[in-house]
Design an enzyme around this catalytic site. Structure first.
Site, PDB file in Angstrom:
ATOM      1  N   LYS A   1      47.660   4.131  50.705  1.00  0.00           N
ATOM      2  CA  LYS A   1      49.040   4.302  50.210  1.00  0.00           C
ATOM      3  C   LYS A   1      50.009   4.404  51.396  1.00  0.00           C
ATOM      4  CE  LYS A   1      48.336   9.303  50.030  1.00  0.00           C
ATOM      5  NZ  LYS A   1      47.988  10.446  49.154  1.00  0.00           N
ATOM      6  N   ARG A  16      49.778  19.862  40.083  1.00  0.00           N
ATOM      7  CA  ARG A  16      50.665  18.701  40.303  1.00  0.00           C
ATOM      8  C   ARG A  16      50.417  17.762  39.130  1.00  0.00           C
ATOM      9  NH1 ARG A  16      50.239  15.744  46.108  1.00  0.00           N
ATOM     10  NH2 ARG A  16      48.608  14.603  45.023  1.00  0.00           N
ATOM     11  N   HIS A  42      42.143  16.532  42.137  1.00  0.00           N
ATOM     12  CA  HIS A  42      42.563  16.562  43.550  1.00  0.00           C
ATOM     13  C   HIS A  42      42.558  18.012  44.032  1.00  0.00           C
ATOM     14  CE1 HIS A  42      44.193  14.811  47.121  1.00  0.00           C
ATOM     15  NE2 HIS A  42      45.456  15.130  46.935  1.00  0.00           N
ATOM     16  N   ARG A  57      37.677  10.129  48.202  1.00  0.00           N
ATOM     17  CA  ARG A  57      38.928   9.430  48.530  1.00  0.00           C
ATOM     18  C   ARG A  57      39.360   9.827  49.944  1.00  0.00           C
ATOM     19  NH1 ARG A  57      39.859  12.035  43.700  1.00  0.00           N
ATOM     20  NH2 ARG A  57      41.423  13.333  44.738  1.00  0.00           N
ATOM     21  N   TYR A  87      73.423  13.968  72.881  1.00  0.00           N
ATOM     22  CA  TYR A  87      74.451  14.598  72.039  1.00  0.00           C
ATOM     23  C   TYR A  87      74.350  16.123  72.071  1.00  0.00           C
ATOM     24  CZ  TYR A  87      75.094   9.985  69.869  1.00  0.00           C
ATOM     25  OH  TYR A  87      75.339   8.669  69.626  1.00  0.00           O
ATOM     26  N   CYS A 124      68.165  10.838  69.249  1.00  0.00           N
ATOM     27  CA  CYS A 124      69.257  10.110  68.590  1.00  0.00           C
ATOM     28  C   CYS A 124      68.663   9.167  67.544  1.00  0.00           C
ATOM     29  CB  CYS A 124      70.048   9.310  69.621  1.00  0.00           C
ATOM     30  SG  CYS A 124      70.513  10.254  71.092  1.00  0.00           S
ATOM     31  N   ASP A 164      68.345   5.929  67.618  1.00  0.00           N
ATOM     32  CA  ASP A 164      67.597   4.796  68.169  1.00  0.00           C
ATOM     33  C   ASP A 164      66.946   5.065  69.512  1.00  0.00           C
ATOM     34  OD1 ASP A 164      69.070   3.231  66.121  1.00  0.00           O
ATOM     35  OD2 ASP A 164      70.743   3.594  67.503  1.00  0.00           O
TER      36      ASP A 164
HETATM   37  C1  LIG Z   1      46.706  10.887  49.562  1.00  0.00           C
HETATM   38  C2  LIG Z   1      45.624  11.212  48.613  1.00  0.00           C
HETATM   39  C3  LIG Z   1      44.290  11.270  49.032  1.00  0.00           C
HETATM   40  C4  LIG Z   1      43.875  11.188  50.483  1.00  0.00           C
HETATM   41  O1  LIG Z   1      44.010  12.452  51.054  1.00  0.00           O
HETATM   42  P1  LIG Z   1      43.593  12.692  52.594  1.00  0.00           P
HETATM   43  O2  LIG Z   1      43.807  14.131  52.791  1.00  0.00           O
HETATM   44  O3  LIG Z   1      44.530  11.843  53.393  1.00  0.00           O
HETATM   45  O4  LIG Z   1      42.189  12.248  52.714  1.00  0.00           O
HETATM   46  C5  LIG Z   1      43.311  11.459  48.086  1.00  0.00           C
HETATM   47  N1  LIG Z   1      43.633  11.583  46.781  1.00  0.00           N
HETATM   48  C6  LIG Z   1      44.912  11.575  46.345  1.00  0.00           C
HETATM   49  C7  LIG Z   1      45.196  11.747  44.912  1.00  0.00           C
HETATM   50  C8  LIG Z   1      45.950  11.402  47.241  1.00  0.00           C
HETATM   51  O5  LIG Z   1      47.212  11.399  46.804  1.00  0.00           O
END
Ligand SMILES: *Cc1c(COP(=O)(O)O)cnc(C)c1O
Length: 378
Positions: free
Chosen positions: A33, A131, A163, A219, A263, A310, A312
């Site tokens: 992602k 979530r 998750h 994952r 700045y 800044c 850039d």
């Molecule tokens: C981003 C994400 C992951 C990966 O998590 P990491 O900590 O980068 O391994 C796994 N599952 C879900 C749902 C995520 O949003």
């Protein structure tokens, strides 16, 4: 002539995934992602598959379409889809969808019916993160509806998933609680007649630190890119950070003591010194919070950003080190040549490496090394 670039070592990506595979009996989903955490989704996906990943994970459907459009046909899950989004294209392209409510499941099933094939779906449980996902209160209705839609041929329940909230804090009691809630939810699904092939719970931290969270699929996001979610964790020591961010110095100059810099003049040179101007700024993902703080390898040594970042550009006080116009400044990399790491930047900014790498913008051109098609000698 390049000005700023993020060099991405695809050999490191493939090697990282191969290492992760060695830590588990589960299959590995490489999470790509947010444009592969800023590394480039398509090249990273190919490298991860080369390293032994069998799944790809993305947030949005557009991200999934980009991968399919590049000809990548691996199993793929997209988990962040707003209600009302047309899903027929996802079903046609064999992109697995997530459902956490009966409403979402109905939309997936409708798309399956319209396409005349079972839409592949993963049912999401909220085991405590708070979530997305169905809490235990909503879960029985979701699995009942899914079992019915599956019996009708509108969906195929490929997975059940959740998750973790705190797997990056080894020993955190919430991991056990989430694992127990996950197991309970799987039993509820089974009583409804669902036995999905893929039960998945672990992110990188779960993969690295909790084998009992692996189930059928893990994952792996940040670890794919060679960064560890747990500082100093032994199983992560073999990972190799894939991204090196560097830029060519625009101009250097000797200045006397008392020279104000950038700045607001928040930095004043304490003695005669060399200033080096680097063409990256907050529009490129170098946070303004790195003003007077971010570490940069310049002239063979680590120095600190002088004054404000800044839009850039920023300035480094290089002291008396040898540095010339056009020299390369390295912001972060694997850390093997004296350069800072993304973890060093995260520490300075009170954030995590994920944010450091994923925010690097497109003006730093992506350059790929370490893959058969980028390096004919490999
Ligand atoms: C981003 C994400 C992951 C990966 O998590 P990491 O900590 O980068 O391994 C796994 N599952 C879900 C749902 C995520 O949003």
């Amino acid at each position: 002539m390049w000005q700023a670039e993020a060099v991405v070592d695809l050999g490191a990506v493939a090697g990282n995934v191969a290492h992760l595979r060695g830590l588990t009996r589960a299959e590995v989903m490489a999470v790509v992602k947010a444009d592969g955490y800023g590394h480039g989704a398509v090249p990273v996906a190919r490298a991860a598959l080369r390293g032994g990943a069998t799944w790809l994970g993305v947030a949005t459907l557009d991200e999934a379409y980009e991968l399919r459009g590049a000809g990548i046909d691996a199993p793929m899950l997209a988990w962040l889809v707003t209600p009302g989004t047309p899903l027929a294209g996802a079903v046609r392209r064999d992109i697995d969808l997530s459902a956490a409510t009966v409403g979402q499941l109905d939309e997936v099933a409708d798309a399956g019916r319209r396409e005349g094939r079972a839409a592949r779906v993963h049912l999401k449980i909220d085991t405590g993160l708070g979530r997305g996902g169905a809490t235990p209160q909503y879960w029985p209705d979701l699995v009942t509806a899914a079992a019915k839609a599956q019996a009708d041929g509108a969906v195929e329940v490929v997975g059940t998933w959740s998750h973790l909230a705190c797997a990056d804090e080894p020993g955190h009691p919430s991991v056990d609680r989430q694992l127990a809630a996950f197991t309970d939810a799987l039993a509820v699904a089974e009583r409804a007649g669902l036995r999905p092939a893929y039960r998945h719970l672990a992110n990188s931290a779960g993969l690295l630190s909790r084998p009992d969270t692996h189930f059928d699929l893990v994952r792996a996001g940040i670890s794919t890119y060679g960064l560890s979610p747990i500082a100093g964790w032994p199983a992560a020591a073999a990972l190799v950070p894939a991204m090196t961010l560097r830029a060519r110095i625009l101009v250097t100059k000797r200045v006397p003591a008392g020279q104000g810099v950038s700045y607001g003049l928040t930095y004043t040179t304490p003695r005669e010194t060399t200033l080096a101007v680097v063409p990256l700024g907050y529009a490129d993902g170098i946070p303004r919070a790195a003003s007077n703080a971010g570490p940069v390898l310049v002239g063979g040594a680590r120095h600190t950003i002088a004054g404000r970042v800044c839009m850039d550009q920023f300035v480094v006080d290089a002291g008396d080190d040898p540095v010339a116009d056009g020299d390369v400044a390295v912001l972060f990399g694997p850390g093997t040549d004296g350069e800072p790491t993304a973890d060093d930047w995260a520490a300075v900014l009170s954030t995590i490496s994920y944010e450091v790498v994923s925010r690097i913008g497109p003006r730093a051109r992506r350059v790929y090394v370490g893959a058969p098609d980028t390096d004919p000698a490999a």
